[in-house]
Design a protein around this motif. Structure first.
Motif, mmCIF file in Angstrom:
data_model
loop_
_atom_site.group_PDB
_atom_site.id
_atom_site.type_symbol
_atom_site.label_atom_id
_atom_site.label_comp_id
_atom_site.label_asym_id
_atom_site.label_seq_id
_atom_site.Cartn_x
_atom_site.Cartn_y
_atom_site.Cartn_z
ATOM 1 N N CYS A 4 3.013 1.541 3.270
ATOM 2 C CA CYS A 4 4.135 0.592 3.300
ATOM 3 C C CYS A 4 5.208 1.000 2.297
ATOM 4 O O CYS A 4 6.404 0.921 2.581
ATOM 5 C CB CYS A 4 3.651 -0.822 3.011
ATOM 6 N N CYS A 42 0.847 -1.207 0.000
ATOM 7 C CA CYS A 42 0.000 0.000 0.000
ATOM 8 C C CYS A 42 0.881 1.256 0.000
ATOM 9 O O CYS A 42 2.099 1.172 0.092
ATOM 10 C CB CYS A 42 -0.921 -0.011 1.219
ATOM 11 N N CYS A 79 0.113 0.801 8.194
ATOM 12 C CA CYS A 79 -0.487 0.040 7.084
ATOM 13 C C CYS A 79 -1.972 -0.190 7.379
ATOM 14 O O CYS A 79 -2.325 -0.742 8.416
ATOM 15 C CB CYS A 79 0.212 -1.311 6.923
#
Ligand code: NAD
Ligand code: ZN
Ligand code: ZN
Length: 344
Positions: free
Chosen positions: A98, A95, A106
């Motif tokens: 991250c 994502c 996250c």
């Protein structure tokens, strides 16, 4: 191998003999050189099964350092023999957060069942540990693992919190640190290294207050109902620019609320079950309250770099792995000054 495990809800941690784990593709096996104990371990061990939500037995330890021992298929970023520290807040890896290295925030980890080692996944308080991805490893670059392993949490967490508040801590400002244990005693040093703020440290334990002074607090105050008045007196009646609460219990958050200045900030780092009311008239005008979680991978690299400049020292009490249960009991009764570190 020997591993310090939480075996059953409500039972104290135990040292057990378990098989040495094998790394799957993409994973890395470490031979552990040091693992720190954190008060959050006790928080997790206090949860009922319905809330904890992961399987037992679980090897404890979310502060870990080791030597790369075996590479899973496809891992090319590290070599056997490298000295590394483990970045603990594991996320999905894909994502936006991250990708920015902010796996601590996250949004997918919980729903994917991804948990930090020692806080759901098998942890590092053992002779060997499996790390799910090479991206969770940071090179120690010469730092002694026993002395500095705790920077992966007791350093990274206050660093992340303090960095967020840097603009609120100019010359002439005051930072209050509540709870001068594992996180707090490193937090004081980070404040001194990164800011010109005056640091006021609070604890309930006189020995820890003396230690807080040794590591750089300008003033120390016993943490009780009189503490807000003492903080007001030390700040000319103004109050603290930022309060870092490393306890997070109802009485310490009341101290934070009552001692923060107008337009100041409270960072609730401790997970002691308290809360701060926010709304008109409950906190001073403009005051903000934030509950940070751990830190980013780039901040871990920074806090290790800060240690390499000689400006951070973790006060370590070292335990053999066989004595880990004793170390946990000592952490629980409040008699560890600094951080307890297990050496397998
Ligand atoms: P620790 O046991 O090493 O230190 C806690 C300190 O607080 C001790 O010195 C103790 O004497 C002191 N204390 C207890 N009651 C107090 C009070 N009423 N007033 C002032 N001081 C008091 O714990 P630690 O490992 O440093 O962890 C601190 C807290 O931070 C824990 O709640 C832990 O779970 C939490 N934590 C949060 C994060 C996060 O990401 N938010 C990360 C790590 C730890
Ligand atoms: Zn922790
Ligand atoms: Zn993610």
């Amino acid at each position: 191998m020997k591993a310090v495990q939480y075996v059953e809800i409500g039972r104290a941690p135990e040292v057990r003999e378990i098989p040495i784990p094998e790394p799957k593709p993409g994973q890395v096996r470490l031979r552990i050189t040091a693992a720190g104990l954190c008060h959050s371990d006790w928080f997790v061990m206090g949860l009922p099964q319905s809330v904890m939500g992961h399987a037992l037995p679980m090897t404890l330890g979310h502060e870990a350092a080791g030597i790369v021992d075996k590479l899973g298929e496809g891992v090319t970023e590290f070599s056997v023999g490298d000295d590394v520290a483990v970045y603990g807040p594991w996320g999905c890896g894909a994502c936006d957060e991250c990708t920015r290295g902010r796996e601590n925030y996250c949004p997918n980890a919980a729903k994917l069942g991804i948990r930090p080692p020692g806080l759901g996944a098998q942890g590092g308080m053992a002779e060997y540990m499996i790390v799910d991805s090479a991206r969770h490893l940071v090179s120690l670059q010469g730092l002694d693992p026993v002395e500095f392993v705790s920077l992966t949490d007791a350093g990274l967490t206050p660093y992340h919190s303090i960095k967020h508040q840097l603009a609120n801590l100019p010359a002439g400002s005051t930072a209050v640190v509540i709870g001068t244990g594992g996180l707090g005693h490193v937090g004081i040093q980070i404040l001194r290294a990164l800011t010109p703020a005056t640091v006021i440290a609070l604890d309930v334990n006189e020995e820890k207050l003396a230690h807080a002074r040794e590591v750089g607090a300008h003033h120390v105050v016993l943490s009780n109902a009189d503490a807000p008045a003492a903080i007001r007196a030390l700040t000319g009646g103004v109050g603290a620019d930022v309060v870092f609460d490393f306890v997070g219990a109802a009485p310490t958050l009341e101290t934070a609320r009552a001692s923060v200045r107008i337009d100041g900030a409270i960072e609730v780092v401790g997970i002691g079950g308290g809360s701060v009311p926010v709304g008109y008239g409950t906190v001073p005008a403009g005051a903000s309250v934030r509950a940070p979680f751990w830190g980013s991978r780039s901040e871990l690299i920074e806090v290790l770099a800060l240690a390499r400049t000689g400006q951070l020292k973790v006060s370590v009490e070292r335990f053999d792995i066989a004595d880990a249960p004793t170390a946990y009991a000592r952490l629980h009764d409040g008699s560890i000054v600094g951080r307890a570190v297990v050496v397998p």
